[in-house]
Every structure is written in structure tokens, then in C-alpha cells.
Design a protein around this motif. Structure first.
Motif, short mmCIF file in Angstrom:
data_model
loop_
_atom_site.label_atom_id
_atom_site.label_comp_id
_atom_site.label_asym_id
_atom_site.label_seq_id
_atom_site.Cartn_x
_atom_site.Cartn_y
_atom_site.Cartn_z
N ILE A 146 0.95 -1.29 -0.08
CA ILE A 146 0.00 -0.13 0.05
C ILE A 146 0.71 1.28 0.00
N ALA A 147 0.93 2.12 -0.94
CA ALA A 147 1.67 3.33 -1.09
C ALA A 147 0.77 4.46 -1.08
N PRO A 148 1.66 5.56 -0.68
CA PRO A 148 1.12 6.87 -0.62
C PRO A 148 1.35 7.64 -1.99
N TRP A 149 1.13 8.85 -1.90
CA TRP A 149 1.22 9.68 -3.02
C TRP A 149 2.23 10.70 -3.32
N ASN A 150 3.25 10.78 -2.47
CA ASN A 150 4.03 11.72 -2.54
C ASN A 150 5.35 11.33 -3.57
N LEU A 172 -0.50 -4.60 -5.25
CA LEU A 172 0.02 -3.12 -5.06
C LEU A 172 -1.41 -2.46 -5.20
N LYS A 173 -1.56 -1.78 -4.22
CA LYS A 173 -2.65 -0.55 -4.18
C LYS A 173 -2.22 0.75 -4.22
N PRO A 174 -1.93 1.60 -5.20
CA PRO A 174 -1.16 2.72 -5.38
C PRO A 174 -2.13 4.00 -4.57
N ALA A 175 -1.65 5.04 -4.03
CA ALA A 175 -2.58 6.06 -3.55
C ALA A 175 -3.78 6.47 -4.51
N GLU A 176 -4.79 6.72 -4.02
CA GLU A 176 -6.14 7.32 -4.94
C GLU A 176 -5.75 8.36 -5.86
N ASP A 177 -4.79 9.30 -5.16
CA ASP A 177 -4.58 10.39 -5.90
C ASP A 177 -3.41 10.31 -7.15
N GLY A 227 2.92 5.51 4.55
CA GLY A 227 1.72 6.73 4.40
C GLY A 227 1.64 7.14 5.96
N GLU A 228 0.59 7.77 6.18
CA GLU A 228 0.76 8.44 7.51
C GLU A 228 0.50 7.55 8.81
N SER A 229 1.07 8.14 9.75
CA SER A 229 1.19 7.16 11.11
C SER A 229 -0.33 6.81 11.62
N ASN A 230 -1.13 7.48 11.66
CA ASN A 230 -2.62 7.00 11.75
C ASN A 230 -3.19 6.03 11.24
N THR A 231 -2.99 5.96 9.72
CA THR A 231 -3.18 4.93 8.80
C THR A 231 -2.38 3.47 9.25
N GLY A 232 -1.01 3.83 9.63
CA GLY A 232 -0.43 2.88 10.02
C GLY A 232 -0.89 1.76 11.16
N GLU A 249 6.23 2.33 6.95
CA GLU A 249 7.19 3.59 6.78
C GLU A 249 6.20 4.41 6.93
N LEU A 250 6.40 5.36 8.14
CA LEU A 250 5.15 6.35 8.36
C LEU A 250 5.82 8.07 8.22
N GLY A 251 5.11 8.75 9.18
CA GLY A 251 5.11 10.06 8.81
C GLY A 251 6.48 10.60 9.56
N VAL A 282 7.34 15.36 2.05
CA VAL A 282 8.42 14.59 2.05
C VAL A 282 8.34 13.78 3.50
N CYS A 283 8.26 12.84 3.75
CA CYS A 283 8.58 12.29 5.03
C CYS A 283 9.50 12.56 5.88
N LEU A 284 10.65 12.79 5.06
CA LEU A 284 11.94 13.11 5.77
C LEU A 284 12.35 14.80 5.56
N GLU A 377 3.32 19.19 14.88
CA GLU A 377 2.57 18.03 13.83
C GLU A 377 3.41 18.21 12.43
N GLU A 378 3.16 17.11 11.68
CA GLU A 378 3.64 17.02 10.17
C GLU A 378 2.79 17.75 9.50
N VAL A 379 3.62 18.73 8.96
CA VAL A 379 2.78 19.77 7.90
C VAL A 379 2.77 19.02 6.32
P1 NAD Z 1 -2.25 7.99 3.99
O1 NAD Z 1 -1.93 7.02 4.95
O2 NAD Z 1 -3.28 8.91 3.81
O3 NAD Z 1 -2.21 6.77 2.54
C1 NAD Z 1 -1.51 5.86 2.21
C2 NAD Z 1 -2.11 4.77 1.65
O4 NAD Z 1 -2.82 4.09 2.36
C3 NAD Z 1 -3.16 5.00 0.33
O5 NAD Z 1 -2.94 4.10 -0.61
C4 NAD Z 1 -4.38 4.88 0.80
O6 NAD Z 1 -5.52 4.63 0.12
C5 NAD Z 1 -4.11 3.85 2.03
N1 NAD Z 1 -5.37 3.84 3.23
C6 NAD Z 1 -5.72 4.81 3.89
N2 NAD Z 1 -6.45 4.23 4.84
C7 NAD Z 1 -6.18 2.69 4.67
C8 NAD Z 1 -6.94 1.61 5.61
N3 NAD Z 1 -7.60 1.91 6.55
N4 NAD Z 1 -6.46 0.46 5.21
C9 NAD Z 1 -5.77 0.22 3.95
N5 NAD Z 1 -5.11 1.37 3.43
C10 NAD Z 1 -5.55 2.51 3.63
O7 NAD Z 1 -0.89 8.73 3.50
P2 NAD Z 1 -0.73 9.64 2.22
O8 NAD Z 1 -1.31 10.87 2.51
O9 NAD Z 1 -1.08 8.94 1.09
O10 NAD Z 1 1.02 9.80 2.39
C11 NAD Z 1 1.29 10.87 3.04
C12 NAD Z 1 2.15 10.25 4.44
O11 NAD Z 1 3.10 9.10 4.22
C13 NAD Z 1 2.89 11.48 5.39
O12 NAD Z 1 2.50 11.32 6.56
C14 NAD Z 1 4.02 11.02 4.73
O13 NAD Z 1 5.18 11.33 6.20
C15 NAD Z 1 4.14 9.35 4.70
N6 NAD Z 1 5.32 8.74 4.25
C16 NAD Z 1 6.26 8.19 4.76
C17 NAD Z 1 7.34 7.57 4.17
C18 NAD Z 1 8.34 6.74 4.96
O14 NAD Z 1 9.09 5.98 4.13
N7 NAD Z 1 8.51 6.76 6.27
C19 NAD Z 1 7.77 7.85 2.68
C20 NAD Z 1 6.62 8.80 2.15
C21 NAD Z 1 5.39 9.23 2.81
#
Ligand code: NAD
Length: 474
Positions: A146-150, A172-177, A227-232, A249-251, A282-284, A377-379
Motif C-alpha cells: 500500500i503506497a502513498p502519493w508523494n 499493489l494498491k497505489p494511493a488514490e490520488d 503512509g501516515e502514522s494514523n493509517t499505520g 514506513e510512516l510520517g 516528503v516524510c524526511l 505536527e507533520e505539515v
Molecule cells: P495515507 O496514510 O493517507 O495513505 C497511504 C495509503 O494508504 C493510500 O494508498 C491509502 O489509500 C491507503 N489507506 C488509507 N487508509 C487505509 C486503510 N484503513 N486501510 C488500508 N489502506 C489505507 O498517506 P498519504 O497521505 O498518501 O501519504 C503521506 C504520508 O505518508 C505522510 O505522513 C508521510 O510522512 C508518509 N510517508 C512516509 C514515508 C516513509 O518512508 N516513512 C515515505 C513517504 C510518505
């Protein structure tokens, strides 16, 4: 129409569901995307399961599999323009960054992990009993990614490449954006000779949708998530329910420390890159900049100058360094930090564009209280706070005063100090006098809210394989 890629072919959703992908610069739809439901998730997992259980991929030698992955890397390089346009249209990333960084790095991810897997050694254990023990690294099975959009293509390949190199199959499920580049990559994988079912892509949303269906699917053996820590937290819960290992790999809320003995030219230039690259998405990102009081005035003056000099605007222009934020939702989220700004905080440059675009100009803020939202907070935008410090001990405390711990940067010409401070910082990566320089063998990941587990080199091997002990009577 951006389709799924299931079992080696472009597929639409059985119920005809679609959603739109918006170009954040034009603010208009640039394509329709098939939206997966349970039927497509089931089909993708079934294809990956069949390819893993009965197909040639996990049973191939490393050299043969590696040759196919190198061919895929070649095709990615040949299709650099198509892939660059895809991610740039989806998220407003400057096209030059795609051409120079993201696409080459995506190809490099496949090359690196193909070679790394082939060259990997396994341990032997000469036993006191006279038995011969050794390790084998067996592919884990079906990987849900599961991947993010950045950094869409770059981060997807960071997961898929090691998973595939070690003989796994992937959904693979890419981010919807940012759906477009993943389907192109899957098409190229099939063209390169990756057997059907080994790399499947499904599009859709997260909660209550394709993302959640995939991470809760009984047919998967690993979940790798960025993706985001909360989603994690949700993803970790899904893994816990099924006893499936999860890599998160989170925020981040990276600290960037500039000591009084830093090379100021280098510190200004790297600190600019650390926060403004990819419009700060950028998470970093080095979003908390701590500068020693004795140099802070000169540093701030030069840093603001560098921020104001950045080329902001149309991502299709070769010179553009900062485009719009990736979506209207994200633009509103980042703008909200400006609305909530503490009255003591001073914005020295930048701010939210007033022309109706989803642009946030490179923003430098001083005097924000340490406990204010902007400092905690992460902006995930091009916004940095600069704060003074007096002593090494004090700044280590300030840098570590966050629940995140992905990375930190420090600038100093004092070698002993750099080692001492690097050791004291709670972070998965510490960059000294540089930023974003990567060796793909090194561990990548974060502590605290920034993640669980590490990927890269042998760390990816640990996650994407089932290490097995074999003991033989001599
Ligand atoms: P997000 O958590 O909103 O979404 C990431 C992915 O998770 C998307 O594909 C989304 O559709 C999916 N998703 C959301 N809720 C879900 C659920 N309940 N179950 C399964 N899948 C779900 O994150 P984002 O906004 O796309 O990305 C930005 C975040 O990612 C930032 O917090 C950034 O710091 C973090 N990030 C971390 C790293 C790293 O390597 N640590 C790298 C890039 C981005």
C-alpha cells in the motif's frame, strides 16, 4: 481510462465503478480510474496466490529472475516520459524532478534488488554436535503493498522490487490520488517477461474500500505500507488480526540542526533542499530547523533569500522547483496550519497563494512556540520553523522532543561532535552535512510514530522472506 492490472492484463471493475484523477495544477480531471471493490481485490489476490503457489516465479533462479527485473528497469528508462507525465499530472510534481530523480531511481530499485538478491549470502552454522546447520531465505508469499502519493512510482518500486527479487508475488494498491504510473509499470513488467499474476495493481481508496479489503484479505502473507502514522495504526491492526508481518514506513517531523561551526553555504543549501524538495511533501522533510544563536541572524537572512529565489508554478516547465500541493484536500490541510498559527509566530516569507491555485510558497517561520501545532505536527508542505539553541545538550533534547523519529540532519565541521550527536538522536537515519543521500543497502525506517521495521538491502530480505534453518546429520 486507468485500469487495474490483474493476472497480466488490463482489467476494468466488474461493476463499472470509476473515480477521477485530478491534475492539481489545472484543477481539472485528467483521467478516469477504475475503482476496485471486493471482486477485484479477490481476483488480484487469487492471481498472486496462483502465481506464487504454482507459477515459475518463486522457483526461478536468481539470475533468471534478475534478468527479467533488469529488463523491466530498461523499459522504465525507455518510458521515462510517459511515467514522468503520469506522476506529474497526478500530483503536480515538477516534471524535471520525475525525469532526473524519481524515474531513474525507480529503475535503480529494480536493478539494485535484483543484484542484491542474487549476490546475497546465507549463513552456515558449524555445530558442536557435528551437525551441519545453514539458513535458507524462502520467499514469503503474496505481498500486499500500500503506497502513498508523494513519490508514487519511486516508493512503489522500493517495495515491489525487493518483494519480487526474492520470489514473492505482489498486489499493489497505489494511493488514490496517484494511480497512473503503477498501471504503466505493471504493463511494462508483463512486457519485460514477468509472469502473469506476479505483479497485480488495483486502484481505489483506503478505509472501507480496496485498501482495507486488501489488508484484511486472508490470502496475503505480508503487508508493506508507507503512509501516515494514523493509517499505520489501522494497517498494524489488520496485520495483527491475521498474524501477518507488517512493515510500516510512516510520517516524520525531522530535526535539522545547524551548529555554530557549520559550513554556512552548505548548511543553507542542504537545509533548503531538506524542506522544500517536492513542495515539502516528503516524510524526511527537515521541518524543524534549529540554529545556534551565534549564527542565527546570518543563517535566517541567507535561508530566506534562498527560499524566495525558488521557482514556483507550472510543473510542466523544466525550471519549476515547486508545483502545487498534490490535491485540494491536502492544500486545505496545509492551509489550516496558517489559519491556526500562534500569534507570536512570524512568517518571514512564503504563505498560501492567493490566486486560487493550490500552491503554498516556500515558507519560513520564526518565533513559533515549541508546543504550537506548526512545531509539533507533520505539515507535509513547504513550511519550516526556525528556532534558536545555545548548547549541544539542549538541541539534542529539542530534536528528540517529538513522537516521530524518521530522520535528522546536522551541520558541523567538528567530527567528534557529529558522531556524538548522531548517536544521541532518536531517528532511523541521520544525515551529517548532507540530506537524502541513500545507499540502498542501508536500513531505512523510523522509530516511534515514524514506523515499525526497516527496509533496504538485507533488511528487505528479512521482511520479504521466511528465513529457514536446515540442520543435517553429518
Ligand atoms: P495515507 O496514510 O493517507 O495513505 C497511504 C495509503 O494508504 C493510500 O494508498 C491509502 O489509500 C491507503 N489507506 C488509507 N487508509 C487505509 C486503510 N484503513 N486501510 C488500508 N489502506 C489505507 O498517506 P498519504 O497521505 O498518501 O501519504 C503521506 C504520508 O505518508 C505522510 O505522513 C508521510 O510522512 C508518509 N510517508 C512516509 C514515508 C516513509 O518512508 N516513512 C515515505 C513517504 C510518505
Amino acid at each position: 481510462m486507468i485500469t487495474h492490472w490483474i493476472d497480466g492484463a488490463a482489467e476494468k471493475s466488474a461493476d463499472g465503478a470509476t473515480f477521477e484523477t485530478i491534475n492539481p495544477w489545472t484543477q481539472e480531471k485528467w483521467d478516469d480510474v477504475c475503482e476496485a471493490g471486493q471482486a477485484e481485490v479477490d481476483a488480484a489476490v487469487a492471481a498472486a496466490r496462483e502465481a506464487f503457489d504454482n507459477g515459475p516465479w518463486p522457483r526461478m533462479g536468481f539470475a533468471e529472475r534478475g534478468a527479467i527485473l533488469h529488463r523491466l528497469a530498461d523499459l522504465i528508462e525507455e518510458h521515462i516520459e510517459e511515467l514522468s507525465v503520469a506522476d506529474s499530472n497526478d500530483m503536480g510534481k515538477p516534471i524535471s524532478a520525475m525525469r532526473v530523480k524519481d524515474v531513474p531511481r525507480a529503475a535503480q530499485n529494480f536493478r539494485f534488488f535484483a543484484d542484491h538478491a542474487r549476490m546475497s549470502l546465507a549463513e552456515a552454522y558449524p555445530m558442536d554436535s557435528g551437525h551441519h546447520g545453514y539458513s535458507r531465505y524462502e520467499p514469503a508469499g503474496v505481498v500486499a503493498a500500500i503506497a502513498p502519493w508523494n513519490f508514487p512510482l519511486m516508493l512503489e518500486t522500493w517495495k515491489i522490487a525487493p518483494a519480487m527479487a526474492w520470489g514473492n508475488t505482489v498486489v499493489l494498491k497505489p494511493a488514490e490520488d496517484t494511480p497512473a504510473s503503477a498501471t504503466i509499470m505493471a504493463r511494462l513488467a508483463t512486457e519485460a517477461g514477468v509472469p502473469d499474476g506476479v505483479l497485480n495493481v488495483i486502484h481505489g481508496f483506503g478505509p472501507g474500500a480496496a485498501g482495507e479489503m486488501l489488508t484484511h484479505h486472508a490470502g496475503i502473507d505480508r503487508i508493506t505500507f508507507t503512509g501516515e502514522s494514523n493509517t499505520g495504526r489501522h494497517i498494524a491492526a489488520a496485520g495483527a488480526q491475521q498474524l501477518v508481518p507488517v512493515s510500516l514506513e510512516l510520517g516524520g517531523k525531522g530535526a535539522n540542526i545547524v551548529f555554530e561551526d557549520a559550513d554556512l553555504d552548505a548548511a543553507v543549501s542542504w537545509s533548503n533542499k531538506a524542506i522544500f524538495t517536492n513542495a515539502g511533501q516528503v516524510c524526511l522533510a527537515g521541518s524543524r530547523l534549529f540554529v545556534h544563536t551565534s549564527i542565527i541572524d546570518e543563517f535566517v537572512e541567507r535561508f530566506v533569500e534562498s527560499a524566495k529565489a525558488m521557482v514556483v508554478g507550472d510543473p510542466t516547465n523544466e525550471d519549476t522547483q515547486i508545483g502545487p500541493l498534490a490535491s485540494e484536500v491536502h492544500f486545505k490541510k496545509v492551509s489550516g496550519f496558517f489559519d491556526d498559527l500562534d500569534p507570536n509566530a512570524k512568517v518571514l516569507c512564503g504563505g498560501v497563494a492567493s490566486d486560487g491555485s493550490w500552491v503554498v510558497h516556500p515558507t519560513v517561520i520564526v518565533d513559533a512556540p515549541l508546543d504550537s501545532r506548526i512545531c509539533r505536527e507533520e505539515v507535509f508542505g513547504p513550511v519550516v520553523t526556525i528556532l534558536p539553541f545555545e548548547t549541544e545538550e539542549e538541541v539534542i533534547g529539542l530534536a528528540n522532543d517529538t513522537p516521530y523519529g524518521l530522520n535528522a540532519m546536522l551541520f558541523s565541521e567538528n567530527g567528534r561532535r557529529t558522531h556524538r550527536v548522531a548517536a544521541a538522536l532518536h531517528a532511523g537515519t541521520v544525515w551529517v552535512n548532507c540530506f537524502f543521500v541513500r545507499d540502498l543497502r542501508a536500513p531505512f525506517g523510523g522509530v516511534g510514530w515514524s514506523g515499525v521495521g526497516r527496509e533496504g538491502g538485507n533488511f528487505s530480505r528479512e521482511f520479504f522472506t521466511e528465513p529457514k534453518a536446515v540442520v543435517m546429520e553429518a
